[in-house]
Motif scaffolding. Structure first.
Motif, short mmCIF file in Angstrom:
data_model
loop_
_atom_site.label_atom_id
_atom_site.label_comp_id
_atom_site.label_asym_id
_atom_site.label_seq_id
_atom_site.Cartn_x
_atom_site.Cartn_y
_atom_site.Cartn_z
N LEU A 171 -7.05 -15.52 -5.05
CA LEU A 171 -6.64 -14.55 -4.09
C LEU A 171 -6.05 -13.25 -4.60
O LEU A 171 -4.61 -13.81 -4.78
CB LEU A 171 -6.17 -15.27 -2.84
CG LEU A 171 -7.27 -16.22 -2.17
CD1 LEU A 171 -6.57 -17.00 -1.18
CD2 LEU A 171 -8.45 -15.87 -1.69
N PRO A 172 -6.33 -12.16 -4.85
CA PRO A 172 -5.77 -11.23 -5.61
C PRO A 172 -4.32 -10.68 -4.93
O PRO A 172 -3.62 -10.44 -5.59
CB PRO A 172 -6.63 -10.10 -5.99
CG PRO A 172 -8.04 -10.56 -5.43
CD PRO A 172 -7.84 -11.87 -4.47
N TRP A 192 7.24 -21.56 1.43
CA TRP A 192 7.61 -21.27 0.04
C TRP A 192 8.13 -20.11 -0.04
O TRP A 192 7.85 -18.98 0.68
CB TRP A 192 6.30 -21.19 -0.64
CG TRP A 192 5.36 -22.33 -1.05
CD1 TRP A 192 4.14 -22.64 -0.09
CD2 TRP A 192 5.66 -23.09 -2.08
NE1 TRP A 192 4.11 -23.94 -0.79
CE2 TRP A 192 4.84 -24.05 -1.77
CE3 TRP A 192 6.47 -23.02 -3.11
CZ2 TRP A 192 4.67 -25.34 -2.69
CZ3 TRP A 192 6.48 -24.10 -4.01
CH2 TRP A 192 5.56 -25.20 -3.87
N MET A 193 9.45 -20.02 -0.36
CA MET A 193 10.19 -18.51 -0.51
C MET A 193 9.85 -17.82 -1.80
O MET A 193 9.77 -18.31 -2.64
CB MET A 193 11.75 -18.86 -0.32
CG MET A 193 12.16 -19.72 0.70
SD MET A 193 11.54 -19.09 2.42
CE MET A 193 12.29 -17.63 2.60
N PRO A 212 2.22 -17.70 -7.75
CA PRO A 212 0.92 -17.89 -8.83
C PRO A 212 0.46 -19.44 -9.01
O PRO A 212 -0.72 -19.75 -9.23
CB PRO A 212 1.67 -17.69 -10.17
CG PRO A 212 2.76 -16.74 -9.97
CD PRO A 212 3.05 -16.99 -8.41
N ASP A 213 1.11 -20.36 -8.30
CA ASP A 213 1.00 -21.84 -8.11
C ASP A 213 -0.04 -22.19 -6.92
O ASP A 213 -0.19 -23.22 -6.90
CB ASP A 213 1.87 -22.56 -8.53
CG ASP A 213 3.03 -22.43 -7.68
OD1 ASP A 213 3.06 -21.45 -6.87
OD2 ASP A 213 4.03 -23.27 -7.50
N TRP A 214 -0.22 -21.07 -6.25
CA TRP A 214 -1.17 -21.42 -4.77
C TRP A 214 -2.41 -22.23 -5.40
O TRP A 214 -3.14 -21.43 -6.37
CB TRP A 214 -1.11 -20.37 -4.21
CG TRP A 214 -1.79 -20.50 -2.55
CD1 TRP A 214 -3.17 -20.86 -2.25
CD2 TRP A 214 -0.89 -20.78 -1.50
NE1 TRP A 214 -3.08 -20.98 -1.02
CE2 TRP A 214 -1.84 -21.16 -0.41
CE3 TRP A 214 0.51 -20.78 -1.43
CZ2 TRP A 214 -1.37 -21.58 0.67
CZ3 TRP A 214 0.92 -20.89 -0.09
CH2 TRP A 214 -0.06 -21.26 1.12
#
Length: 155
Positions: free
Chosen positions: A4-5, A43-44, A12-14
């Motif tokens: 997902l851009p 996630w902060m 990045p680790d999603w």
């Protein structure tokens, strides 16, 4: 698997988006006893101006993940209010509601527009958590409409 851009640069680790065949059809909603348990975590992220807030310059600082959902289910942002001594913390629901029952006994899908304000980050986080737990206990069910919503919202 798809990235997902607008989401992967800030997180990045999603997990990447699974193929459509791994999602459930919207017109066959799961009964409540088959929903996965709602496992929420914040996630902060580095303060970032995301595309929808590019005009208002609100800065997103946190994403709420429901483990198993294709995209964040809520986010918190800080909006600087000019002329005020302090900005405002805002939470925004990002859940795509699938097969919501209406009075006519038909079903329809829509994007939740729930949001609210708080004077503190923690207040906004708690209110967003309460909203997801109370209004969207099925947020982790992988419906195809939620995959399409993730692509529409985060691409």
């Amino acid at each position: 698997m798809e990235r997902l851009p607008h989401l992967h640069p800030v997180r990045p680790d999603w997990p990447e988006l699974a193929p459509p065949s791994e999602f459930l059809p919207d017109d066959q909603p799961l009964p409540a006893d088959q929903w996965p348990q709602l496992n929420l975590r914040w996630w902060m992220i580095r303060p970032t101006v995301l595309e929808p807030e590019s005009v208002s310059r609100s800065v997103t600082e946190g994403l709420l993940e429901a483990v198993g959902a294709p995209a964040p289910v809520a986010r918190i942002l800080y909006k600087r209010e000019y002329g005020a001594r302090h900005g405002r913390w805002i939470w925004i629901c990002e859940v795509h509601v699938v097969a919501a029952a209406v009075r006519s006994a038909t079903f329809f899908n829509y994007d939740c527009t729930g949001n609210g304000r708080s004077t503190t980050r923690d207040g906004a986080r708690e209110t967003a958590l309460d909203h997801i737990r109370n209004e969207h206990p099925d947020a982790a069910v992988p419906y195809l409409g939620r995959r399409q919503h993730a692509l529409r919202r985060w691409s």
